[in-house]
Write a protein that holds these residues in place. Structure first.
Motif, PDB file in Angstrom:
ATOM      1  N   LEU A  88       0.813  -1.217   0.000  1.00  0.00           N
ATOM      2  CA  LEU A  88       0.000   0.000   0.000  1.00  0.00           C
ATOM      3  C   LEU A  88       0.842   1.261   0.000  1.00  0.00           C
ATOM      4  O   LEU A  88       0.316   2.364   0.008  1.00  0.00           O
ATOM      5  CB  LEU A  88      -0.920   0.004   1.223  1.00  0.00           C
ATOM      6  N   SER A  89       2.160   1.101  -0.015  1.00  0.00           N
ATOM      7  CA  SER A  89       3.035   2.263   0.056  1.00  0.00           C
ATOM      8  C   SER A  89       3.124   2.968  -1.299  1.00  0.00           C
ATOM      9  O   SER A  89       3.239   2.316  -2.342  1.00  0.00           O
ATOM     10  CB  SER A  89       4.444   1.831   0.490  1.00  0.00           C
ATOM     11  N   PRO A  90       3.074   4.308  -1.301  1.00  0.00           N
ATOM     12  CA  PRO A  90       3.260   5.044  -2.555  1.00  0.00           C
ATOM     13  C   PRO A  90       4.712   5.073  -3.003  1.00  0.00           C
ATOM     14  O   PRO A  90       5.019   5.511  -4.109  1.00  0.00           O
ATOM     15  CB  PRO A  90       2.778   6.455  -2.191  1.00  0.00           C
ATOM     16  N   ILE A  91       5.603   4.609  -2.131  1.00  0.00           N
ATOM     17  CA  ILE A  91       7.032   4.595  -2.466  1.00  0.00           C
ATOM     18  C   ILE A  91       7.399   3.216  -2.991  1.00  0.00           C
ATOM     19  O   ILE A  91       7.508   2.247  -2.231  1.00  0.00           O
ATOM     20  CB  ILE A  91       7.886   4.956  -1.229  1.00  0.00           C
ATOM     21  N   GLN A  92       7.552   3.119  -4.297  1.00  0.00           N
ATOM     22  CA  GLN A  92       7.867   1.852  -4.952  1.00  0.00           C
ATOM     23  C   GLN A  92       9.008   2.055  -5.937  1.00  0.00           C
ATOM     24  O   GLN A  92       9.222   3.156  -6.443  1.00  0.00           O
ATOM     25  CB  GLN A  92       6.638   1.329  -5.720  1.00  0.00           C
ATOM     26  N   ARG A  93       9.738   0.987  -6.217  1.00  0.00           N
ATOM     27  CA  ARG A  93      10.799   1.060  -7.233  1.00  0.00           C
ATOM     28  C   ARG A  93      10.199   1.324  -8.609  1.00  0.00           C
ATOM     29  O   ARG A  93       9.080   0.904  -8.906  1.00  0.00           O
ATOM     30  CB  ARG A  93      11.586  -0.239  -7.276  1.00  0.00           C
ATOM     31  N   GLY A  94      10.965   2.022  -9.445  1.00  0.00           N
ATOM     32  CA  GLY A  94      10.537   2.244 -10.813  1.00  0.00           C
ATOM     33  C   GLY A  94      10.698   0.987 -11.646  1.00  0.00           C
ATOM     34  O   GLY A  94      11.431   0.064 -11.278  1.00  0.00           O
ATOM     35  N   PRO A  95      10.010   0.901 -12.791  1.00  0.00           N
ATOM     36  CA  PRO A  95      10.069  -0.289 -13.648  1.00  0.00           C
ATOM     37  C   PRO A  95      11.496  -0.671 -14.057  1.00  0.00           C
ATOM     38  O   PRO A  95      11.844  -1.851 -14.072  1.00  0.00           O
ATOM     39  CB  PRO A  95       9.234   0.112 -14.869  1.00  0.00           C
ATOM     40  N   LEU A  96      12.328   0.322 -14.378  1.00  0.00           N
ATOM     41  CA  LEU A  96      13.700   0.016 -14.795  1.00  0.00           C
ATOM     42  C   LEU A  96      14.506  -0.585 -13.641  1.00  0.00           C
ATOM     43  O   LEU A  96      15.321  -1.495 -13.851  1.00  0.00           O
ATOM     44  CB  LEU A  96      14.384   1.280 -15.318  1.00  0.00           C
ATOM     45  N   SER A  97      14.264  -0.094 -12.436  1.00  0.00           N
ATOM     46  CA  SER A  97      14.970  -0.638 -11.276  1.00  0.00           C
ATOM     47  C   SER A  97      14.565  -2.083 -11.034  1.00  0.00           C
ATOM     48  O   SER A  97      15.394  -2.934 -10.691  1.00  0.00           O
ATOM     49  CB  SER A  97      14.668   0.207 -10.034  1.00  0.00           C
ATOM     50  N   VAL A  98      13.281  -2.374 -11.202  1.00  0.00           N
ATOM     51  CA  VAL A  98      12.798  -3.745 -11.026  1.00  0.00           C
ATOM     52  C   VAL A  98      13.452  -4.662 -12.053  1.00  0.00           C
ATOM     53  O   VAL A  98      13.929  -5.760 -11.725  1.00  0.00           O
ATOM     54  CB  VAL A  98      11.266  -3.800 -11.145  1.00  0.00           C
ATOM     55  N   LEU A  99      13.498  -4.215 -13.320  1.00  0.00           N
ATOM     56  CA  LEU A  99      14.064  -5.046 -14.386  1.00  0.00           C
ATOM     57  C   LEU A  99      15.561  -5.259 -14.197  1.00  0.00           C
ATOM     58  O   LEU A  99      16.089  -6.333 -14.485  1.00  0.00           O
ATOM     59  CB  LEU A  99      13.800  -4.397 -15.745  1.00  0.00           C
ATOM     60  N   SER A 100      16.253  -4.241 -13.693  1.00  0.00           N
ATOM     61  CA  SER A 100      17.710  -4.336 -13.550  1.00  0.00           C
ATOM     62  C   SER A 100      18.143  -4.955 -12.225  1.00  0.00           C
ATOM     63  O   SER A 100      19.328  -5.213 -12.020  1.00  0.00           O
ATOM     64  CB  SER A 100      18.340  -2.946 -13.684  1.00  0.00           C
ATOM     65  N   GLY A 101      17.198  -5.186 -11.318  1.00  0.00           N
ATOM     66  CA  GLY A 101      17.542  -5.743 -10.014  1.00  0.00           C
ATOM     67  C   GLY A 101      18.133  -4.726  -9.060  1.00  0.00           C
ATOM     68  O   GLY A 101      18.790  -5.089  -8.081  1.00  0.00           O
ATOM     69  N   ASP A 102      17.895  -3.431  -9.325  1.00  0.00           N
ATOM     70  CA  ASP A 102      18.383  -2.362  -8.455  1.00  0.00           C
ATOM     71  C   ASP A 102      17.396  -2.180  -7.295  1.00  0.00           C
ATOM     72  O   ASP A 102      16.247  -1.819  -7.498  1.00  0.00           O
ATOM     73  CB  ASP A 102      18.496  -1.067  -9.269  1.00  0.00           C
ATOM     74  N   TRP A 103      17.869  -2.429  -6.068  1.00  0.00           N
ATOM     75  CA  TRP A 103      16.984  -2.347  -4.913  1.00  0.00           C
ATOM     76  C   TRP A 103      16.836  -0.924  -4.370  1.00  0.00           C
ATOM     77  O   TRP A 103      16.031  -0.686  -3.478  1.00  0.00           O
ATOM     78  CB  TRP A 103      17.491  -3.253  -3.794  1.00  0.00           C
ATOM     79  N   SER A 104      17.598   0.013  -4.884  1.00  0.00           N
ATOM     80  CA  SER A 104      17.505   1.381  -4.378  1.00  0.00           C
ATOM     81  C   SER A 104      16.232   2.043  -4.907  1.00  0.00           C
ATOM     82  O   SER A 104      15.578   1.550  -5.825  1.00  0.00           O
ATOM     83  CB  SER A 104      18.727   2.205  -4.791  1.00  0.00           C
ATOM     84  N   LEU A 105      15.915   3.179  -4.308  1.00  0.00           N
ATOM     85  CA  LEU A 105      14.735   3.947  -4.725  1.00  0.00           C
ATOM     86  C   LEU A 105      15.148   5.249  -5.406  1.00  0.00           C
ATOM     87  O   LEU A 105      14.350   6.185  -5.500  1.00  0.00           O
ATOM     88  CB  LEU A 105      13.855   4.246  -3.501  1.00  0.00           C
ATOM     89  N   ASP A 106      16.393   5.302  -5.871  1.00  0.00           N
ATOM     90  CA  ASP A 106      16.911   6.546  -6.429  1.00  0.00           C
ATOM     91  C   ASP A 106      16.135   7.015  -7.647  1.00  0.00           C
ATOM     92  O   ASP A 106      16.120   8.214  -7.951  1.00  0.00           O
ATOM     93  CB  ASP A 106      18.390   6.389  -6.797  1.00  0.00           C
ATOM     94  N   SER A 107      15.499   6.100  -8.361  1.00  0.00           N
ATOM     95  CA  SER A 107      14.721   6.486  -9.546  1.00  0.00           C
ATOM     96  C   SER A 107      13.222   6.397  -9.310  1.00  0.00           C
ATOM     97  O   SER A 107      12.436   6.495 -10.256  1.00  0.00           O
ATOM     98  CB  SER A 107      15.110   5.604 -10.742  1.00  0.00           C
ATOM     99  N   SER A 108      12.828   6.219  -8.061  1.00  0.00           N
ATOM    100  CA  SER A 108      11.404   6.135  -7.726  1.00  0.00           C
ATOM    101  C   SER A 108      10.821   7.536  -7.613  1.00  0.00           C
ATOM    102  O   SER A 108      11.246   8.336  -6.771  1.00  0.00           O
ATOM    103  CB  SER A 108      11.216   5.395  -6.401  1.00  0.00           C
ATOM    104  N   LEU A 109       9.827   7.842  -8.437  1.00  0.00           N
ATOM    105  CA  LEU A 109       9.221   9.170  -8.393  1.00  0.00           C
ATOM    106  C   LEU A 109       8.547   9.414  -7.047  1.00  0.00           C
ATOM    107  O   LEU A 109       8.610  10.525  -6.506  1.00  0.00           O
ATOM    108  CB  LEU A 109       8.201   9.310  -9.531  1.00  0.00           C
ATOM    109  N   GLY A 110       7.923   8.364  -6.507  1.00  0.00           N
ATOM    110  CA  GLY A 110       7.267   8.503  -5.199  1.00  0.00           C
ATOM    111  C   GLY A 110       8.266   8.839  -4.111  1.00  0.00           C
ATOM    112  O   GLY A 110       8.019   9.720  -3.274  1.00  0.00           O
ATOM    113  N   TYR A 111       9.410   8.143  -4.130  1.00  0.00           N
ATOM    114  CA  TYR A 111      10.430   8.398  -3.111  1.00  0.00           C
ATOM    115  C   TYR A 111      11.042   9.783  -3.279  1.00  0.00           C
ATOM    116  O   TYR A 111      11.220  10.520  -2.294  1.00  0.00           O
ATOM    117  CB  TYR A 111      11.531   7.345  -3.188  1.00  0.00           C
TER     118      TYR A 111
END
Length: 358
Positions: free
Chosen positions: A90-113
């Motif tokens: 339910l969190s608005p802070i989620q990884r972006g699609p590219l981060s998910v595909l690349s296996g990047d666990w950071s939220l640096d590209s998450s618009l919500g974060y």
């Protein structure tokens, strides 16, 4: 692990103190370490000092011990992190699609974060969160019976928070532990209102004790302190963006109190070696560290806010392996010697010169 009123009395078990750092979602690494230690009957945890996520892990472990021994503690810790992972849906802070595909666990590209991070730097939680809504408080409140925790004779528990008005650390011992005390230890001032406990107001304990080591000096007979470290001491790159600079400032701040206490431990050891302190009055402490230095640096500071179930499980497995590797290499050192060279840790910062060693 054997749980007894006097850990030293456990047949064949070595007593040890655990110092658990705070670090948001990276507390799942600590979960993995604790799970491995709880499964080892050769280890008796005499005392735990925890801050923020470390404090939450500590009280959930104690609750589980009182309900069902070491296996109960392992089950309760798993339930805690499962609940946190479920809240991520339910969190608005989620990884972006590219981060998910690349296996990047950071939220640096998450618009919500990125939006939330910028927003909380300019707005006060007293304005944007006037009801002080905190889902983590609800989870801990459901899982932990603090009457049980306060009655836990072993391990002894210590939870650190920062007094907002005095700037000093406050350590809550077992008789004082409550949901408010634990939430005070985990209160990030940009997200939540200061937590009131007994008429005093507190923020995250990481600013003044991450975690506090000094309770072990007085309240534990074990001379071994194992620090579960989840805040990187070093980063190879110099931060350049405003975001990177602020993250590194926070990391340095959250390690400062620990480094200061480690200097003190080494100073006492040095004075004992030189015969300048009475060994009957001062103790030679053995320091050990299990850390996720490489992983934490690779994931970045933003990943501390990533509570996806898959990431928490990943950190848990890293923690389990780190603990297993450490025990295989260092179990014999418990009770005998440090496995960390504190002096080398401070090499090059003028520490030896200031201490008169050239």
């Amino acid at each position: 692990m054997t749980v007894v009123a006097d850990p030293a009395a456990a047949k064949g078990a070595k007593p040890i103190n655990l110092a658990l750092q705070g670090g948001g979602a990276h507390g799942a690494f600590t979960w993995g370490v604790l799970d491995r230690f709880l499964a080892d009957s050769r280890i008796a945890i005499e005392a735990i000092s925890g801050t923020s996520a470390g404090a939450i892990n500590a009280v959930v472990l104690a609750d589980g011990l009182m309900r069902g021994g070491p296996e109960g503690a392992r089950e309760r810790l798993k339930l805690l992190w499962d609940e946190i992972g479920r809240a991520a849906r339910l969190s608005p802070i989620q990884r972006g699609p590219l981060s998910v595909l690349s296996g990047d666990w950071s939220l640096d590209s998450s618009l919500g974060y990125l939006f939330f991070d910028a927003f909380t730097r300019s707005a006060s939680p007293y304005d944007f969160n006037p009801l002080d809504i905190n889902p983590l408080r609800d989870i801990v409140g459901r899982l932990v019976d603090f009457d049980l925790v306060r009655s836990c004779g072993a391990p002894k528990l210590f939870v650190s928070a920062t007094n907002v008005q005095t700037g000093r650390v406050r350590v809550f011992g077992c008789p004082e532990l409550s949901l408010d005390a634990v939430m005070a230890s985990a209160c990030l001032p940009t997200l939540f209102k200061a937590v009131e406990v007994d008429g005093q107001y507190y923020w995250d304990g990481g600013y003044t004790g991450n975690p506090a080591l000094f309770p072990f000096f007085y309240a534990s007979r074990s001379n071994d302190i194992l620090i579960v470290q989840i805040n990187p001491l070093e980063r190879k790159e110099v931060p350049r963006t405003a975001h990177e600079i602020m993250n590194r400032i926070n990391e340095i701040s959250f390690n400062a109190s620990l480094l200061s206490e480690l200097r003190s431990v080494d100073f006492v050891r040095r004075m004992l070696d030189e015969g300048r302190l009475d060994p009957e009055r001062y103790r030679r402490l053995n320091i050990h560290i299990i850390g996720e230095q490489q992983a934490a640096a690779a994931y970045g500071a933003s990943s501390k806010f990533n509570i996806e179930r898959a990431f928490l499980q990943h950190l848990f497995e890293i923690g389990q392996k780190a603990a297993a590797d450490w025990l295989e290499l260092n179990f014999d050192a418990i009770g005998e010697r440090s496995t960390v060279d504190i002096r080398r840790m401070f090499a090059g910062d003028g520490y030896d010169e200031a201490a008169g060693v050239v």
